[in-house]
Design a protein around this motif. Structure first.
Motif, PDB file in Angstrom:
ATOM      1  N   LEU A 133      40.719  44.975  37.917  1.00 34.51           N
ATOM      2  CA  LEU A 133      40.705  43.631  37.422  1.00 34.51           C
ATOM      3  C   LEU A 133      41.354  42.463  38.227  1.00 34.51           C
ATOM      4  O   LEU A 133      42.474  42.442  38.003  1.00 34.51           O
ATOM      5  N   SER A 134      40.559  41.529  39.138  1.00 32.42           N
ATOM      6  CA  SER A 134      41.368  40.595  39.755  1.00 32.42           C
ATOM      7  C   SER A 134      40.695  39.380  39.108  1.00 32.42           C
ATOM      8  O   SER A 134      40.438  39.333  37.895  1.00 32.42           O
ATOM      9  N   ALA A 135      41.029  38.346  39.860  1.00 30.62           N
ATOM     10  CA  ALA A 135      40.642  36.956  39.236  1.00 30.62           C
ATOM     11  C   ALA A 135      39.989  35.984  40.340  1.00 30.62           C
ATOM     12  O   ALA A 135      40.149  36.022  41.523  1.00 30.62           O
ATOM     13  N   THR A 136      39.097  35.145  39.750  1.00 35.47           N
ATOM     14  CA  THR A 136      38.422  34.242  40.689  1.00 35.47           C
ATOM     15  C   THR A 136      39.304  33.015  41.349  1.00 35.47           C
ATOM     16  O   THR A 136      38.933  32.560  42.332  1.00 35.47           O
ATOM     17  N   GLY A 137      40.459  33.240  40.824  1.00 34.86           N
ATOM     18  CA  GLY A 137      41.495  32.208  41.249  1.00 34.86           C
ATOM     19  C   GLY A 137      41.828  32.561  42.735  1.00 34.86           C
ATOM     20  O   GLY A 137      42.382  31.724  43.407  1.00 34.86           O
ATOM     21  N   VAL A 138      41.459  33.763  43.347  1.00 35.80           N
ATOM     22  CA  VAL A 138      41.523  34.385  44.762  1.00 35.80           C
ATOM     23  C   VAL A 138      41.081  33.263  45.595  1.00 35.80           C
ATOM     24  O   VAL A 138      41.284  33.039  46.813  1.00 35.80           O
ATOM     25  N   TYR A 139      40.047  32.405  45.177  1.00 37.48           N
ATOM     26  CA  TYR A 139      39.100  31.595  46.011  1.00 37.48           C
ATOM     27  C   TYR A 139      39.819  30.147  46.016  1.00 37.48           C
ATOM     28  O   TYR A 139      39.500  29.563  47.181  1.00 37.48           O
ATOM     29  N   GLY A 140      40.696  29.886  45.410  1.00 34.84           N
ATOM     30  CA  GLY A 140      41.389  28.720  45.510  1.00 34.84           C
ATOM     31  C   GLY A 140      40.592  27.448  45.279  1.00 34.84           C
ATOM     32  O   GLY A 140      39.260  27.491  44.360  1.00 34.84           O
ATOM     33  N   ASP A 141      40.677  26.413  45.934  1.00 31.94           N
ATOM     34  CA  ASP A 141      39.938  24.926  45.555  1.00 31.94           C
ATOM     35  C   ASP A 141      38.797  24.636  46.483  1.00 31.94           C
ATOM     36  O   ASP A 141      39.102  24.796  47.766  1.00 31.94           O
ATOM     37  N   VAL A 142      37.664  24.701  45.789  1.00 30.59           N
ATOM     38  CA  VAL A 142      36.438  24.412  46.947  1.00 30.59           C
ATOM     39  C   VAL A 142      35.713  23.094  46.544  1.00 30.59           C
ATOM     40  O   VAL A 142      34.595  23.047  46.899  1.00 30.59           O
ATOM     41  N   ASP A 143      36.328  22.184  45.660  1.00 29.55           N
ATOM     42  CA  ASP A 143      35.946  20.934  45.293  1.00 29.55           C
ATOM     43  C   ASP A 143      34.619  20.915  44.465  1.00 29.55           C
ATOM     44  O   ASP A 143      33.635  20.243  44.784  1.00 29.55           O
ATOM     45  N   GLY A 144      34.360  22.148  43.640  1.00 27.85           N
ATOM     46  CA  GLY A 144      33.320  22.103  42.610  1.00 27.85           C
ATOM     47  C   GLY A 144      32.082  23.195  43.588  1.00 27.85           C
ATOM     48  O   GLY A 144      31.075  23.133  42.791  1.00 27.85           O
ATOM     49  N   ALA A 145      32.034  23.558  44.677  1.00 28.01           N
ATOM     50  CA  ALA A 145      31.154  24.413  45.269  1.00 28.01           C
ATOM     51  C   ALA A 145      30.976  25.610  44.544  1.00 28.01           C
ATOM     52  O   ALA A 145      32.036  26.085  44.096  1.00 28.01           O
ATOM     53  N   TRP A 146      29.866  26.231  44.874  1.00 30.71           N
ATOM     54  CA  TRP A 146      29.719  27.500  44.338  1.00 30.71           C
ATOM     55  C   TRP A 146      30.203  28.558  45.119  1.00 30.71           C
ATOM     56  O   TRP A 146      30.240  28.212  46.702  1.00 30.71           O
ATOM     57  N   VAL A 147      30.984  29.525  44.852  1.00 28.95           N
ATOM     58  CA  VAL A 147      31.599  30.656  45.589  1.00 28.95           C
ATOM     59  C   VAL A 147      31.088  32.059  45.164  1.00 28.95           C
ATOM     60  O   VAL A 147      30.858  32.270  43.876  1.00 28.95           O
ATOM     61  N   ASP A 148      30.719  32.784  46.146  1.00 32.20           N
ATOM     62  CA  ASP A 148      30.250  34.204  45.900  1.00 32.20           C
ATOM     63  C   ASP A 148      31.145  34.966  46.650  1.00 32.20           C
ATOM     64  O   ASP A 148      32.288  34.689  47.070  1.00 32.20           O
ATOM     65  N   GLU A 149      30.985  36.332  46.589  1.00 34.55           N
ATOM     66  CA  GLU A 149      31.967  37.398  47.029  1.00 34.55           C
ATOM     67  C   GLU A 149      32.315  37.326  48.654  1.00 34.55           C
ATOM     68  O   GLU A 149      33.489  37.611  49.064  1.00 34.55           O
ATOM     69  N   SER A 150      31.850  36.647  49.312  1.00 32.55           N
ATOM     70  CA  SER A 150      31.971  36.366  50.749  1.00 32.55           C
ATOM     71  C   SER A 150      32.625  35.223  51.016  1.00 32.55           C
ATOM     72  O   SER A 150      33.207  34.929  52.270  1.00 32.55           O
ATOM     73  N   ALA A 151      33.171  34.538  49.976  1.00 31.19           N
ATOM     74  CA  ALA A 151      34.057  33.204  50.128  1.00 31.19           C
ATOM     75  C   ALA A 151      35.463  33.598  50.675  1.00 31.19           C
ATOM     76  O   ALA A 151      35.878  34.698  50.245  1.00 31.19           O
ATOM     77  N   PRO A 152      35.833  32.964  51.447  1.00 25.15           N
ATOM     78  CA  PRO A 152      37.487  33.064  51.819  1.00 25.15           C
ATOM     79  C   PRO A 152      38.302  33.219  50.526  1.00 25.15           C
ATOM     80  O   PRO A 152      38.230  32.595  49.770  1.00 25.15           O
TER      81      PRO A 152
END
Length: 266
Positions: A90-109
């Motif tokens: 169980l991880s967290a979506t905080g790994v994606y950091g700030d993307v200024d409100g954009a959508w992130v999927d699993e391919s995001a840095p």
């Protein structure tokens, strides 16, 4: 009988254990100290014996620091060598950091935000075994831990951050996603609901459901938040869950906060 070993019997993992037992699984968990039938995390002999007989292993233990992942440090090699039907983290979506409100999927840095320790742990679990399922979770709510709870207690704050949105997930939807992944392909999955929304809208809806006054809308300075809470507002993103729906056949029972809060009220 299939046996599940869960490292870290916290809020979410305990809900999962309860559901698995109802489905006929034997579940053994660990805690810092032995209680409620769980093993002490540092009791290596007992934990390794449980691991040897386990068909499924899940870790919900967060990293201790940037360079410390307790489960992998104590039991990583044993988990790597174990004969398992399923392995999860169980991880967290905080790994994606700030993307200024954009959508992130699993391919995001990953790795650019404040959750660098979590990002490192996430990557280490992916490398541990080829069959690892990493479930990335946003803000978790559920019985006893929700905006309803905070509004009732008088501790809810509505913070005015124009353009700021968050994703969230009901704890029981995490449970169903984890179980769905038992028969799904390994990989990384975002487990979130379908409606990212501003925090202040969610609090306002919770207050209305309770028939209570909606807390005033405050600036970030007026809210007088803790450092930990302030960090929550430093990042802005929408989390996409399409991969879990496609590959795991999972659908959230509570697709938005309104459905989730209504269920808790009932």
């Amino acid at each position: 009988m299939q046996r599940v070993l869960i490292f870290g019997m916290g809020y979410t993992a305990s809900r999962l254990a309860h559901r698995l037992r109802a489905l006929g699984y034997e579940v053994i968990g660990t805690r810092r100290e032995p209680q409620d039938g769980a093993l002490a995390f540092d009791d290596r002999r007992s934990v390794l014996a449980a691991l040897e007989s386990a068909s499924h292993v899940l870790s919900s233990v967060p990293p201790a620091s940037d360079d410390s992942e307790p489960v992998l440090e104590q039991y990583g090699e044993a988990i790597r060598a174990a004969s398992l039907q399923w392995c999860g983290y169980l991880s967290a979506t905080g790994v994606y950091g700030d993307v200024d409100g954009a959508w992130v999927d699993e391919s995001a840095p990953t790795g650019s935000g404040r959750r660098k320790a979590r990002s490192k742990a996430d990557q280490r679990w992916q490398r541990l075994r080829e069959d690892v399922h990493v479930l990335r979770l946003p803000g978790i709510y559920g019985p006893g831990r929700s905006p309803l709870t905070r509004v009732r207690s008088g501790k809810a704050r509505r913070v005015n951050m124009p353009g700021q949105v968050f994703s969230r997930i009901h704890v029981d939807d995490i449970v169903s996603a984890a179980i769905a992944s038992f028969d799904g392909p390994a990989g990384v999955y975002n487990i979130s609901d379908d409606l990212p929304a501003p925090q202040h809208q969610v609090i306002a809806h919770a207050a209305r459901l309770l028939g209570m006054d909606v807390p005033p809308l405050l600036s970030l300075e007026e809210a007088n938040l803790s450092q930990a809470a302030l960090g929550f507002y430093e990042e802005n993103r929408r989390v996409a869950n399409g991969k879990a729906k496609r590959l795991l056949g999972w659908q959230p029972q509570y697709p938005d906060y309104k459905a989730g809060l209504q269920s808790l009220l009932e």
